[in-house]
Design a protein around this motif. Structure first.
Motif, PDB file in Angstrom:
ATOM      1  N   PHE A 180      39.615  34.352  43.265  1.00 52.06           N
ATOM      2  CA  PHE A 180      40.641  33.467  42.725  1.00 52.06           C
ATOM      3  C   PHE A 180      40.840  33.699  41.232  1.00 52.06           C
ATOM      4  O   PHE A 180      41.968  33.806  40.742  1.00 52.06           O
ATOM      5  N   THR A 181      39.740  33.813  40.500  1.00 50.61           N
ATOM      6  CA  THR A 181      39.808  34.043  39.057  1.00 50.61           C
ATOM      7  C   THR A 181      40.496  35.364  38.742  1.00 50.61           C
ATOM      8  O   THR A 181      41.327  35.441  37.826  1.00 50.61           O
ATOM      9  N   SER A 182      40.165  36.405  39.500  1.00 57.11           N
ATOM     10  CA  SER A 182      40.777  37.711  39.284  1.00 57.11           C
ATOM     11  C   SER A 182      42.289  37.636  39.426  1.00 57.11           C
ATOM     12  O   SER A 182      43.043  38.180  38.608  1.00 57.11           O
ATOM     13  N   LEU A 183      42.763  36.963  40.462  1.00 57.00           N
ATOM     14  CA  LEU A 183      44.202  36.820  40.663  1.00 57.00           C
ATOM     15  C   LEU A 183      44.841  36.031  39.533  1.00 57.00           C
ATOM     16  O   LEU A 183      45.896  36.414  39.011  1.00 57.00           O
ATOM     17  N   MET A 184      44.208  34.933  39.139  1.00 60.32           N
ATOM     18  CA  MET A 184      44.779  34.083  38.092  1.00 60.32           C
ATOM     19  C   MET A 184      44.974  34.855  36.797  1.00 60.32           C
ATOM     20  O   MET A 184      46.003  34.736  36.132  1.00 60.32           O
ATOM     21  N   GLN A 185      43.990  35.695  36.430  1.00 63.08           N
ATOM     22  CA  GLN A 185      44.075  36.353  35.135  1.00 63.08           C
ATOM     23  C   GLN A 185      44.947  37.599  35.144  1.00 63.08           C
ATOM     24  O   GLN A 185      45.558  37.944  34.134  1.00 63.08           O
ATOM     25  N   ARG A 186      45.028  38.291  36.279  1.00 63.06           N
ATOM     26  CA  ARG A 186      45.797  39.529  36.276  1.00 63.06           C
ATOM     27  C   ARG A 186      47.269  39.311  36.591  1.00 63.06           C
ATOM     28  O   ARG A 186      48.095  40.167  36.285  1.00 63.06           O
ATOM     29  N   ALA A 187      47.613  38.159  37.211  1.00 61.11           N
ATOM     30  CA  ALA A 187      48.979  38.002  37.688  1.00 61.11           C
ATOM     31  C   ALA A 187      49.669  36.713  37.281  1.00 61.11           C
ATOM     32  O   ALA A 187      50.888  36.686  37.175  1.00 61.11           O
ATOM     33  N   ILE A 188      48.918  35.650  37.051  1.00 61.38           N
ATOM     34  CA  ILE A 188      49.563  34.347  36.887  1.00 61.38           C
ATOM     35  C   ILE A 188      49.537  33.854  35.449  1.00 61.38           C
ATOM     36  O   ILE A 188      50.577  33.489  34.889  1.00 61.38           O
ATOM     37  N   LEU A 189      48.362  33.847  34.830  1.00 57.17           N
ATOM     38  CA  LEU A 189      48.217  33.247  33.510  1.00 57.17           C
ATOM     39  C   LEU A 189      48.365  34.268  32.394  1.00 57.17           C
ATOM     40  O   LEU A 189      48.262  35.476  32.605  1.00 57.17           O
ATOM     41  N   ASP A 190      48.592  33.761  31.186  1.00 60.58           N
ATOM     42  CA  ASP A 190      48.886  34.620  30.041  1.00 60.58           C
ATOM     43  C   ASP A 190      47.662  34.977  29.219  1.00 60.58           C
ATOM     44  O   ASP A 190      47.795  35.486  28.106  1.00 60.58           O
ATOM     45  N   ARG A 191      46.477  34.721  29.755  1.00 57.96           N
ATOM     46  CA  ARG A 191      45.249  35.096  29.040  1.00 57.96           C
ATOM     47  C   ARG A 191      44.128  35.307  30.049  1.00 57.96           C
ATOM     48  O   ARG A 191      44.247  34.883  31.201  1.00 57.96           O
ATOM     49  N   PRO A 192      43.042  35.951  29.649  1.00 61.11           N
ATOM     50  CA  PRO A 192      41.914  36.147  30.568  1.00 61.11           C
ATOM     51  C   PRO A 192      41.343  34.816  31.054  1.00 61.11           C
ATOM     52  O   PRO A 192      41.419  33.799  30.364  1.00 61.11           O
ATOM     53  N   VAL A 193      40.764  34.846  32.257  1.00 63.70           N
ATOM     54  CA  VAL A 193      40.125  33.665  32.847  1.00 63.70           C
ATOM     55  C   VAL A 193      38.671  34.014  33.129  1.00 63.70           C
ATOM     56  O   VAL A 193      38.377  35.047  33.737  1.00 63.70           O
ATOM     57  N   VAL A 194      37.763  33.173  32.694  1.00 68.08           N
ATOM     58  CA  VAL A 194      36.330  33.392  32.885  1.00 68.08           C
ATOM     59  C   VAL A 194      35.797  32.316  33.819  1.00 68.08           C
ATOM     60  O   VAL A 194      35.993  31.118  33.589  1.00 68.08           O
ATOM     61  N   ASP A 195      35.128  32.724  34.892  1.00 66.75           N
ATOM     62  CA  ASP A 195      34.568  31.797  35.866  1.00 66.75           C
ATOM     63  C   ASP A 195      33.269  31.206  35.338  1.00 66.75           C
ATOM     64  O   ASP A 195      32.272  31.908  35.175  1.00 66.75           O
ATOM     65  N   ARG A 196      33.286  29.910  35.090  1.00 68.15           N
ATOM     66  CA  ARG A 196      32.093  29.201  34.658  1.00 68.15           C
ATOM     67  C   ARG A 196      31.772  28.043  35.591  1.00 68.15           C
ATOM     68  O   ARG A 196      31.146  27.056  35.199  1.00 68.15           O
ATOM     69  N   THR A 197      32.219  28.163  36.853  1.00 69.17           N
ATOM     70  CA  THR A 197      31.987  27.092  37.819  1.00 69.17           C
ATOM     71  C   THR A 197      30.578  27.114  38.388  1.00 69.17           C
ATOM     72  O   THR A 197      30.053  26.074  38.797  1.00 69.17           O
TER      73      THR A 197
END
Length: 265
Positions: A180-197
């Motif tokens: 999910f994080t990979s998709l969010m950061q490469r395609a949806i959001l405008d900055r990197p996403v780091v999984d800290r869950t």
């Protein structure tokens, strides 16, 4: 019209891949044959990476920088260095994958990484750099994710997402938070996403939200204030029990050392 990035970016595993037995799967070390064509960018015609049938890989209207981001599951901002043309020249790729079994997303990207090395002569190294990021965390009320009913060995699926007027629906099946994080950061959001869950399971979910101008590189129209679905940040908390926190953090950037334009086919 569907956005330039949405059609392809939402697919983590192609249809039909869940039914394949691991015993019968060929080795997806490289495409059997691949044609690369330099093209003029056509924003209205769409940009995508997809599988057509069982063994035809098709990419349309990507720069080398975007190909690298897709192949390595990165936010494009974290692909740096290299000659200027990697961000300006656009390419179409058509390739044939081995055998008659449809490769999963991970297998497709593995073959794409090989093509980038072989045909674009891509070399790179990784460096820790500080970026403005989103930290994905468990919301105050706790995670609301449903444990997947699929077998752990079944390939994960995130998408394809469906774009409706004023809302987007993204399904996930047997997906990890990393998927999910990979998709969010490469395609949806405008900055990197780091999984800290800290979540390590596989989950089934459906996420529905109203897009805004910061998502999909501005290719999806922003929803109005009267949209029936909540904005993404609210939807994550309400529907999945997760939250995105804007902060700064270290990310392993991919630094392009060298690349060459591919030879004409």
């Amino acid at each position: 019209m569907i956005s330039r990035v949405l059609f392809a970016a939402f697919i983590l595993s192609g249809p039909g891949s869940l039914a394949q037995s691991p015993v019968t799967r060929p080795k997806f070390d490289a495409f059997e044959v691949a044609t690369i064509k330099a093209v003029e960018s056509e924003p209205k015609s769409g940009r995508y990476i997809t599988m057509q049938g069982s063994n035809r890989f098709v990419e349309k209207d990507y720069t080398l920088k975007l190909l690298i981001a897709a192949a390595y599951g990165l936010n494009p901002k974290t692909v740096i260095g290299g000659p200027a043309w990697i961000s300006s020249d656009h390419y179409d790729i058509q390739a044939v994958t081995p055998g008659d079994v449809r490769p999963t997303h991970d297998e497709q990207m593995s073959m794409l990484r090989g093509l980038l090395s072989d045909r674009f002569k891509l070399t790179f190294h990784r460096e820790q750099k500080e970026y403005s990021i989103y930290s994905l965390e468990i919301a105050k009320g706790g995670a609301k994710l449903k444990t997947s009913a699929k077998q752990p060995t079944d390939p994960p699926v995130v998408g394809p997402g469906v774009v409706y007027p004023e809302r987007i629906v993204l399904p996930g099946r047997n997906a990890t938070i990393g998927d999910f994080t990979s998709l969010m950061q490469r395609a949806i959001l405008d900055r990197p996403v780091v999984d800290r869950t800290g979540l390590t399971g596989r989950y089934d979910f459906d996420l529905e939200w109203a897009p805004d101008e910061t998502q999909f590189d501005g290719d999806v129209p922003a929803a109005s204030a009267a949209a029936p679905s909540p904005p993404l940040f609210e939807a994550l908390e309400q529907e999945l029990g997760l939250r995105l926190v804007a902060t700064k953090g270290l990310v392993a950037a991919l630094v392009v050392d060298a690349a060459e334009r591919p030879s004409a086919n």
